[in-house]
Write an enzyme that holds these catalytic residues in place. Structure first.
Site, mmCIF file in Angstrom:
data_model
loop_
_atom_site.group_PDB
_atom_site.id
_atom_site.type_symbol
_atom_site.label_atom_id
_atom_site.label_comp_id
_atom_site.label_asym_id
_atom_site.label_seq_id
_atom_site.Cartn_x
_atom_site.Cartn_y
_atom_site.Cartn_z
ATOM 1 N N ALA C 221 6.909 0.215 42.658
ATOM 2 C CA ALA C 221 5.980 0.158 43.787
ATOM 3 C C ALA C 221 5.831 -1.271 44.318
ATOM 4 O O ALA C 221 6.389 -2.225 43.772
ATOM 5 C CB ALA C 221 4.627 0.722 43.370
ATOM 6 N N HIS C 222 5.025 -1.415 45.346
ATOM 7 C CA HIS C 222 4.791 -2.702 45.997
ATOM 8 C C HIS C 222 4.223 -3.731 45.022
ATOM 9 O O HIS C 222 3.377 -3.416 44.187
ATOM 10 C CB HIS C 222 3.825 -2.530 47.170
ATOM 11 C CG HIS C 222 2.513 -1.928 46.783
ATOM 12 N ND1 HIS C 222 1.439 -2.675 46.393
ATOM 13 C CD2 HIS C 222 2.120 -0.645 46.709
ATOM 14 C CE1 HIS C 222 0.431 -1.894 46.100
ATOM 15 N NE2 HIS C 222 0.815 -0.637 46.285
ATOM 16 N N ASN C 223 4.721 -4.948 45.141
ATOM 17 C CA ASN C 223 4.200 -6.106 44.407
ATOM 18 C C ASN C 223 4.418 -6.064 42.902
ATOM 19 O O ASN C 223 3.808 -6.836 42.158
ATOM 20 C CB ASN C 223 2.695 -6.301 44.695
ATOM 21 C CG ASN C 223 2.434 -6.596 46.161
ATOM 22 O OD1 ASN C 223 2.227 -5.676 46.946
ATOM 23 N ND2 ASN C 223 2.486 -7.855 46.533
#
Lengths: 296, 296, 296
Positions: C221-223
């Site tokens: 996922a993001h980050n």
């Protein structure tokens, strides 16, 4: 429009009884109970139905408890209504597409492709061997060294024959990639879902045996063997060198650890984590999976 | 560069207070705390921040505990800083791409496509109906019979409308494929992640209702209904004919067994295996999932 | 055909002993024990082998318990036979493909691509930066703002840099999309499997550090940050803003909840649901995952 006469060819070797009006009743659409019209063919799981039955053509295993009009409806009584419904509808109502090689796919000049195959747009076929009546859907990637039998269906976005995940570490901590020189063998009548990954064998082959069915988003690692008519359902993860024997049923989201043997005719329940070999004919469930009963 | 005047249109119907320097302070990039510069706009979860705040434009719900310089910084106080930050940044800093149909996609001549749609490279659109302002990203496959509303976003590699996984066995053990004649209906404002699979209905439809959001690598089987504004997060597996009611939250890696009902406003925790119907407004967790509390 | 002389360059800085016939013995295929011929090179896990060994070239850590013919076979004794086998086979028998940019891929005019890169058919490269010796396989999608180092391999169907799944709700219940303005940084020597999703950062970056390996069907996922030489195996789900430290091992089908820290050199067992931070050097297993021991 179709009627009982059109259905007859699908009833060879089937014990059946027909009730109601055989001649002046017709259908042209297959639906479920919630969407029925007079021109529908439907099948019933059992005689206890909350929905009123208005479909002209009804397949069931008993007329008991069903309110029908013998003047207006055809009722076909068989032991396995779902199977007979599938045969009739597949034969009469499912449109057969003409086999086509898309102008927007790419096929290696060294690929060997049988007769009557469809290869859809944005599919890539490397130096592979593909049998007859095979359907390769949109965006499927098939690498060098993959062998595919007859009547195989591979759904969109699936990748077959990529390198497996095999690494080891040097004493100095550096990662060494294990060579992947094997292939993938897919036998006749196999069907594979969408966005599936089937890695090639590292040194031997990954093998999907005749008639097995793989659902969407399944991972089949290097050197796995899936037995005849075995089912591997959505989101399952089958690690390297696992053998799934014939007719096993791997439920959705199951994970099977590497090098294990899943017995013939066994059933592994949804979301189970399999950490041991499973004998034939047993039902295993849980995390870690344990036997809960013999399958009858 | 933007300043408080540019932000004002996003504060209609919002209760806010502005502190510090409203006029001579500007920003041109949205970042998180770890990456801030003077020209940044940032939002704060709470007033307790270990990072020094140097960003020119700060959105928070209280100035207490924050060390700022009222001469150099604009501080916007609102009840929900994250929402307001999103509105402002989406409006001012997220580049709007011009709607484009790639020359490298393939669209059936029988597809109907609304206005202002983007269809990216290597996407395939069959005989489908697509509304307005829809974004179909790279490599997305959309089959015949899919209906898509307005403002829908479908991310790369997703397959919509492939045949579901439906088989039964003949008494002789042969596998019969159940016919798949249904469609997929995707309502307005739905967003779907990358490498997702959404199978078509077997006889009825698979339905994604208005505003629901589906994350990456999710499997949505045949005849599933996902309710309004429901969330289904990454790697979840929703089996055939499940109904997820409005505003439900299905956490990552959840598996829901076939034909179950997941209640409105319910929450299913990460990795849960759902084997029973879930009532409205409850939180269920575990394998098998059990109620842990009412949702407030 | 190759013999011991060809193998010598791969034994620099390795302690080895060679037994049997060094000169008149040759091989041209790498196989596993089940598929060996006289012209094979093989490696053995240990001296206890049920298979008869007929391969000409054998790599093992001891000749004890192995029945070989010193006149006909070369036996190379090393401490880590699998590693040495990998080095030799990768060097001699794995065909190096010539780097090629397919005529059927699409590359943004603003992309920067290093030397000796392969970009396969139906791959899409946006405004990205790609280093040297990078292999982008068929159907891979790489969006604007992705930075890729040297010697990276990205397998078919993988999507890198799509918007993450970030939403919040307005007080009126409407869903607000959080802006996704970050990028993805993929360092040198990273390998990523097929049909993987690696979302871009929302405001910062998603980072895959040097040498880490991601298997098929993984969601990042993001980050998220994946540390140096860390492994994330098939079907794992890594939620937003998780940090996986160097050399961690995330087994198949693991789920890690958002914002957690997975310690360096830790190991998370198959199918675990991680709901807490994991310290360095520990083994965690289960749902929810708990420490079972220190890793040695």
């Amino acid at each position: 429009m179709y009627n009982f006469k059109n259905v007859l060819p699908f009833l060879d070797e089937v014990n059946y009884e027909v009730l109601g009006n055989e001649n002046n009743v017709s259908f042209n659409e297959a639906v479920n109970l919630d969407n029925q019209h007079e021109t529908s063919i439907i099948w019933l799981k059992s005689g206890l139905q909350k929905n009123e039955i208005i479909a002209n053509f009804i397949i069931c295993n008993s007329v008991e408890g069903i309110k029908v009009d013998f003047n207006k409806q055809t009722i076909l009584i068989v032991e396995n209504p779902k199977n007979i419904f599938s045969h009739i509808v597949n034969g009469l109502l499912v449109k057969k597409k003409i086999a086509t090689i898309s102008k927007n796919c790419e096929i290696s000049e060294f690929a060997k492709i049988g007769t009557n195959c469809s290869i859809a747009s944005f599919a890539y076929i490397g130096d592979a061997f593909i049998g007859n009546n095979v359907q390769i859907k949109e965006g499927v990637i098939i690498y060098d060294g993959v062998e595919i039998g007859d009547n195989v269906i591979i759904n969109a976005g699936t990748v077959i024959g990529a390198d497996g995940f095999g690494y080891s570490k040097n004493p100095n901590g550096n990662i060494v990639k294990f060579p992947h020189l094997g292939g993938v063998i897919i036998e006749n009548d196999v069907e594979i879902g969408a966005n599936v990954c089937i890695d090639k064998g590292s040194l031997g082959n990954t093998i999907l045996k005749e008639g097995c069915k793989i659902d969407n988003l399944v991972h089949i690692a290097h050197n796995v063997v899936v037995g005849k008519n075995a089912f591997v359902i959505a989101n399952a993860m089958i690690a390297g060198s696992v053998t799934i024997q014939d007719n096993a049923w791997i439920a959705p989201s199951v994970s099977v650890l590497q090098q294990l043997n899943i017995g013939a005719n066994s059933l592994v329940g949804v979301g189970s984590i399999v950490t041991k070999n499973i004998p034939d004919n047993e039902i295993w469930v849980g995390s870690p999976a344990k036997a809960i009963q013999k399958k009858n």
